[in-house]
Enzyme design. Structure first.
Site, PDB file in Angstrom:
ATOM      1  N   THR A  86      48.279  37.374  35.993  1.00 20.70           N
ATOM      2  CA  THR A  86      48.774  37.352  37.370  1.00 20.70           C
ATOM      3  C   THR A  86      50.287  37.481  37.420  1.00 20.70           C
ATOM      4  O   THR A  86      50.993  37.300  36.431  1.00 20.70           O
ATOM      5  CB  THR A  86      48.357  36.067  38.102  1.00 20.70           C
ATOM      6  OG1 THR A  86      48.987  34.944  37.483  1.00 20.70           O
ATOM      7  CG2 THR A  86      46.858  35.884  38.080  1.00 20.70           C
ATOM      8  N   GLY A 139      50.436  42.020  47.656  1.00 20.64           N
ATOM      9  CA  GLY A 139      51.047  40.717  47.413  1.00 20.64           C
ATOM     10  C   GLY A 139      51.562  40.089  48.689  1.00 20.64           C
ATOM     11  O   GLY A 139      51.721  40.746  49.725  1.00 20.64           O
ATOM     12  N   GLU A 141      40.692  36.199  34.234  1.00 22.82           N
ATOM     13  CA  GLU A 141      42.041  36.170  34.790  1.00 22.82           C
ATOM     14  C   GLU A 141      42.805  34.988  34.206  1.00 22.82           C
ATOM     15  O   GLU A 141      42.290  33.874  34.129  1.00 22.82           O
ATOM     16  CB  GLU A 141      42.015  36.050  36.315  1.00 22.82           C
ATOM     17  CG  GLU A 141      43.414  35.998  36.922  1.00 22.82           C
ATOM     18  CD  GLU A 141      43.414  35.875  38.428  1.00 22.82           C
ATOM     19  OE1 GLU A 141      43.252  36.919  39.096  1.00 22.82           O
ATOM     20  OE2 GLU A 141      43.576  34.748  38.946  1.00 22.82           O
ATOM     21  N   HIS A 185      48.923  42.396  36.502  1.00 14.46           N
ATOM     22  CA  HIS A 185      49.040  42.382  37.953  1.00 14.46           C
ATOM     23  C   HIS A 185      50.442  42.875  38.328  1.00 14.46           C
ATOM     24  O   HIS A 185      51.419  42.582  37.641  1.00 14.46           O
ATOM     25  CB  HIS A 185      48.869  40.970  38.505  1.00 14.46           C
ATOM     26  CG  HIS A 185      47.485  40.439  38.417  1.00 14.46           C
ATOM     27  ND1 HIS A 185      46.929  39.629  39.404  1.00 14.46           N
ATOM     28  CD2 HIS A 185      46.527  40.570  37.472  1.00 14.46           C
ATOM     29  CE1 HIS A 185      45.694  39.295  39.050  1.00 14.46           C
ATOM     30  NE2 HIS A 185      45.441  39.853  37.879  1.00 14.46           N
ATOM     31  N   ALA A 191      49.330  48.585  48.846  1.00 10.67           N
ATOM     32  CA  ALA A 191      48.766  48.789  47.511  1.00 10.67           C
ATOM     33  C   ALA A 191      48.523  50.264  47.205  1.00 10.67           C
ATOM     34  O   ALA A 191      48.723  50.708  46.069  1.00 10.67           O
ATOM     35  CB  ALA A 191      47.465  47.999  47.365  1.00 10.67           C
TER      36      ALA A 191
END
Length: 300
Positions: free
Chosen positions: A43, A103, A12, A72, A119
């Site tokens: 991200t 989020g 990540e 993301h 989501a």
């Protein structure tokens, strides 16, 4: 004869905040690229606060490296029209992997998002946009990932609810899940067992955080709503030098990753914090088997 299956490897990254951070990030990117990961995730700030910086990083990864980015995307604070536009931009720009997340909206930001509130709603929207682009994708598809929680989500009433949410994401069209951080080897095994009994079939990749910094441990634990392992904390705090502290942390991280692999994990996702040193030390000590480097023709 079928080809051997190797554990997946991914990292990540997050978009840089300034020019100095950008230089440091690209040093990390080049070092991580040498390990030939399956993908790197990028991200996305709360409510898309750093959207354009993230999209720029994705573009550079696609055009300047051999890496495959996983973008993301969060839905809180964005309308359906805004999200549709972003998904179109991502797919049109060459992104073939999206991590669909609810989020957390920053204070003062309107969380209204039409009918895309969770989501699983976002996964469905990605699939709708994808369906309109089938010809452009050469009849292929976008790989959609989602989050999973080895320990209870801070907003969830119980672990069973977390699994129901994960199952809903799969039913909406998710291909795989990546866990948020966890500190106990048994956390991952219990998650996989609960998911299996509930009928979840998508692979669940353990998200592993290098356990080398007490500051990051404390922050990550607070965000995830879990307690830091006190024995590890004491050993890190008791280290006499930075080198000794890193050795302690890397050893603990490797043990956590090995336990997950022993419990059937399909691979490892390392949270790098845009730094390569600890991630590479973990990878070296883990001795993760990787496929041989070869051209496309040789693999067909």
């Amino acid at each position: 004869m079928s080809s051997p299956t190797y554990p997946a490897l991914s990292y990540e990254l997050y978009p840089p905040k300034n020019a100095e951070a950008d230089d440091s990030l690209w040093t990390t990117i080049r070092r991580l690229e040498d390990t030939r990961p399956d993908f790197v995730s990028v991200t996305y700030g709360a409510a898309g606060s750093n959207r354009e910086t993230a999209i720029d990083l994705l573009r550079r990864l696609l055009t300047e490296t051999t890496l495959k980015p996983l973008a993301h995307l969060t839905c809180v604070g964005s309308s359906r029209a805004e999200l549709t536009d972003i998904i179109d931009r991502l797919i049109g720009g060459g992104v073939r992997g999206i991590l669909a997340l609810r989020g957390d909206a920053p204070d003062g930001v309107d969380t209204h998002s039409d009918d895309v509130e969770h989501a699983d709603d976002l996964v469905r929207l990605i699939r709708e946009v994808e369906a309109r682009r089938t010809a452009q994708l050469a009849a292929g598809k976008v790989s959609v990932g989602v989050a999973a929680y080895a320990t209870r989500h801070p907003d969830s009433p119980n672990l069973e609810q977390d699994i129901e949410v994960l199952l809903a994401k799969e039913e909406a069209g998710a291909d795989f899940a990546i866990t948020q951080v966890f500190f106990q080897p048994s956390d991952y095994a219990r998650l996989v067992d609960r998911a299996d009994r509930a009928g979840v079939t998508i692979p669940i990749i353990p998200g592993i955080m290098p356990l080398t910094s007490t500051r990051r441990l404390k922050k990550a634990g607070a965000l995830a709503g879990i307690d830091v392992d006190q024995d590890l904390w004491a050993r890190l705090e008791g280290a006499r030098t930075d080198e000794e502290r890193r050795t302690v942390g890397v050893s603990a991280t490797v043990a956590l990753a090995r336990a997950a692999l022993d419990d059937g994990a399909p691979g490892i996702h390392l949270y790098t914090f845009n730094e390569h040193a600890a991630a590479l030390e973990v990878l070296d000590a883990l001795d993760l088997e990787r496929p041989p480097e070869a051209g496309l023709a040789a693999s067909l």
